[in-house]
Design a protein around this motif. Structure first.
Motif, PDB file in Angstrom:
ATOM      1  N   ARG A 131       0.814  -1.221   0.000  1.00 47.58           N
ATOM      2  CA  ARG A 131       0.000   0.000   0.000  1.00 47.58           C
ATOM      3  C   ARG A 131       0.844   1.265   0.000  1.00 47.58           C
ATOM      4  O   ARG A 131       0.307   2.364   0.117  1.00 47.58           O
ATOM      5  N   ALA A 132       2.155   1.139  -0.132  1.00 46.48           N
ATOM      6  CA  ALA A 132       3.014   2.326  -0.214  1.00 46.48           C
ATOM      7  C   ALA A 132       2.727   3.058  -1.522  1.00 46.48           C
ATOM      8  O   ALA A 132       2.505   2.441  -2.560  1.00 46.48           O
ATOM      9  N   GLY A 133       2.732   4.386  -1.471  1.00 51.58           N
ATOM     10  CA  GLY A 133       2.456   5.165  -2.674  1.00 51.58           C
ATOM     11  C   GLY A 133       1.027   4.962  -3.124  1.00 51.58           C
ATOM     12  O   GLY A 133       0.104   4.845  -2.333  1.00 51.58           O
ATOM     13  N   GLY A 134       0.848   4.958  -4.442  1.00 60.24           N
ATOM     14  CA  GLY A 134      -0.484   4.713  -4.994  1.00 60.24           C
ATOM     15  C   GLY A 134      -1.396   5.905  -5.023  1.00 60.24           C
ATOM     16  O   GLY A 134      -2.571   5.784  -5.343  1.00 60.24           O
ATOM     17  N   PHE A 135      -0.885   7.087  -4.685  1.00 59.30           N
ATOM     18  CA  PHE A 135      -1.668   8.320  -4.748  1.00 59.30           C
ATOM     19  C   PHE A 135      -1.029   9.242  -5.778  1.00 59.30           C
ATOM     20  O   PHE A 135       0.149   9.080  -6.113  1.00 59.30           O
ATOM     21  N   PRO A 136      -1.739  10.213  -6.324  1.00 57.56           N
ATOM     22  CA  PRO A 136      -1.151  11.111  -7.319  1.00 57.56           C
ATOM     23  C   PRO A 136       0.110  11.794  -6.776  1.00 57.56           C
ATOM     24  O   PRO A 136       0.130  12.288  -5.649  1.00 57.56           O
ATOM     25  N   GLY A 137       1.163  11.808  -7.576  1.00 62.38           N
ATOM     26  CA  GLY A 137       2.413  12.447  -7.182  1.00 62.38           C
ATOM     27  C   GLY A 137       3.224  11.668  -6.170  1.00 62.38           C
ATOM     28  O   GLY A 137       4.181  12.198  -5.596  1.00 62.38           O
TER      29      GLY A 137
END
Length: 372
Positions: free
Chosen positions: A266-272
Motif C-alpha cells: 500500500r506504499a504510494g499509490g496516490f497522485p504524485g
C-alpha cells in the motif's frame, strides 16, 4: 456584489446578531460580531465559541470499495479507518502538490467527507472523475455545519445529549441532539476541544439558538477563527498550502500514514507519490513551512518577504496576525531548508522596515484536544 454571494442557512441569524458580513469563498460570511475579533478569540479560548462553517463542502461516498477508491487519491490510510473515526487527509496532484485538505469520517455504511469551501466544486469534480462506477458520490446540499469550540464545549453539548462527553478527539457519530438528527465529530479548527456538527438546514437556526442560550456561548466570526487556527499552527488552504506545495515542504509529514510511505503493497499509490516519497527518503526540498514569532509588537501579514541577517531574501510569510492568547505576533511561512531551524532569527519586511522574527515550534499555543 452581495446579491451574487451565496448564503448559509444561518445568514438571517447572523444579521439579527449584528454580524459584520464579508465575501468569503463565494459566500456572505460573518467576519466578526459586536464583541470584536480579539474578545471573540479570547472567549473561545476560555469558554465556548460557535462558528458557522456551512460554506464548507459536505459529501458522502457510498459503496463497498469507497475506502479503497478514496485512498487512491490521498496519501492517507482510509481502508483501515475504523468505523466511528475521522482522519485528516489531503488531495494531491501529479506533481505531489496539495489540491486541498479535508476531513474523512467512517460512519460504517458510508464515508463522510468535508472539504474546503473555495475548493469544493473542484474537489467534487475530482472525485467524480476518479471514483469507480461502484462508488456513488452524494453531494449534501441540505445540511448546515456548525462548530462548537472551547474548554466548555463538551459540558454545554452534553446538556443536549450526554453521549457526546464519551467521545474523544477524532471520534465521529450520528446522534440525536435535542430531536435533531446530527453528524457529530469531536474535532475542530481552533486547537481547542470541541465538536463539528452537521445539522439539517431547516433545523440549523433553532439548534444554533439552543446553543446560544447558554451564557458561555458566543458567535465567533472568520476573523477570530483565523487567529485561533494560526496560534495553533493549523494551515489555511490557498495560503499556507496550495497546488505548488508538497506535504513534505508543508511540514505535514505526520499526515502521511505510515502504510502509504513504508515499503509494502500500500506504499504510494496516490497522485504524485513518486515525488513525495522521494522527498521523504532524500529530505531534498528547497523550502520548509515554519512557525514565526515576532519580537516586536507589530503584526506581520501574509506576503511579507523574509530575509536573513545578511539581507538575503530567504522566504515569505503565508499567514500572520497578532496572537491574542500568545500576546505577540504569530505567523507561518516558508524559508529555505537550511534556515528552517528552531531559534533562527529572520527579518520580515513590513512597510520598508525589517522586523525581527524567530523560527519557533508550532503550535504557539498548546492544543487542547480531548483524548480521554
Amino acid at each position: 456584489m452581495s446579491q451574487d454571494l451565496l448564503k448559509t442557512p444561518l445568514h438571517d441569524l447572523h444579521i439579527e446578531m449584528g454580524a459584520k458580513m464579508v465575501p468569503f469563498a463565494g459566500y456572505n460570511m460573518p467576519v466578526q460580531y459586536a464583541l470584536g475579533v480579539r474578545k471573540e478569540h479570547i472567549h473561545c479560548r476560555e469558554n465556548a465559541g460557535l462558528f458557522d462553517v456551512s460554506h464548507m463542502g459536505q459529501v458522502r461516498l457510498h459503496g463497498e470499495s469507497a475506502a479503497k477508491a478514496l485512498e487512491a487519491l490521498v496519501p492517507v490510510d482510509i481502508i483501515d479507518l475504523p468505523s466511528g473515526k475521522q482522519r485528516y487527509a489531503m488531495f494531491t496532484n501529479d506533481q505531489g502538490g496539495l489540491m486541498d485538505d479535508l476531513m474523512v469520517a467512517n460512519f460504517g455504511d458510508h464515508l463522510f467527507v468535508v472539504v474546503n469551501a473555495a475548493c469544493k466544486d473542484q474537489d467534487i469534480a475530482h472525485l467524480r472523475a476518479n471514483l469507480p462506477s461502484d462508488v456513488s458520490l452524494e453531494v449534501i446540499e441540505d445540511r448546515a455545519l456548525l462548530a462548537l469550540q472551547g474548554p466548555k464545549a463538551a459540558a454545554i453539548l452534553a446538556t443536549i445529549n450526554p453521549a457526546v462527553a464519551d467521545m474523544v478527539f477524532m471520534d465521529a457519530a450520528a446522534m440525536d441532539l435535542g430531536g435533531v438528527e446530527c453528524l457529530v465529530s469531536r474535532s475542530g479548527y481552533t486547537g481547542e476541544d470541541g465538536y463539528e456538527i452537521s445539522v439539517p438546514a431547516d433545523q440549523a437556526d433553532a439548534f444554533a439558538r439552543q446553543l446560544l442560550a447558554h451564557d458561555d456561548v458566543e458567535w465567533i466570526g472568520l476573523g477570530a477563527r483565523d487567529s485561533l487556527r494560526l496560534e495553533c499552527g493549523l494551515c489555511l488552504y490557498g495560503h499556507d498550502i496550495d497546488t505548488t506545495t508538497t506535504p513534505v515542504e508543508a511540514s505535514l509529514l505526520w499526515a502521511i500514514s505510515k502504510p502509504r510511505r513504508a515499503d509494502g503493497e500500500r506504499a504510494g499509490g496516490f497522485p504524485g507519490a513518486d515525488i513525495v516519497l522521494d522527498q521523504i527518503a532524500t529530505k531534498d526540498v528547497s523550502r520548509k513551512r515554519v512557525g514565526l514569532l515576532g519580537t516586536s509588537k507589530a503584526p506581520v501579514r501574509e506576503g511579507a518577504k523574509l530575509f536573513d541577517a545578511d539581507d538575503n531574501e530567504i522566504g515569505i510569510v503565508t499567514s500572520g496576525t497578532f496572537g491574542p492568547t500568545k500576546g505577540q505576533p504569530v505567523a507561518m511561512g516558508y524559508v529555505t531548508t537550511e534556515l528552517a531551524v528552531l531559534g533562527t532569527e529572520v527579518y520580515a519586511e513590513v512597510r520598508g522596515k525589517k522586523l525581527p522574527m524567530v523560527i519557533e515550534k508550532m503550535p504557539f499555543v498548546p492544543q487542547r484536544y480531548y483524548r480521554g
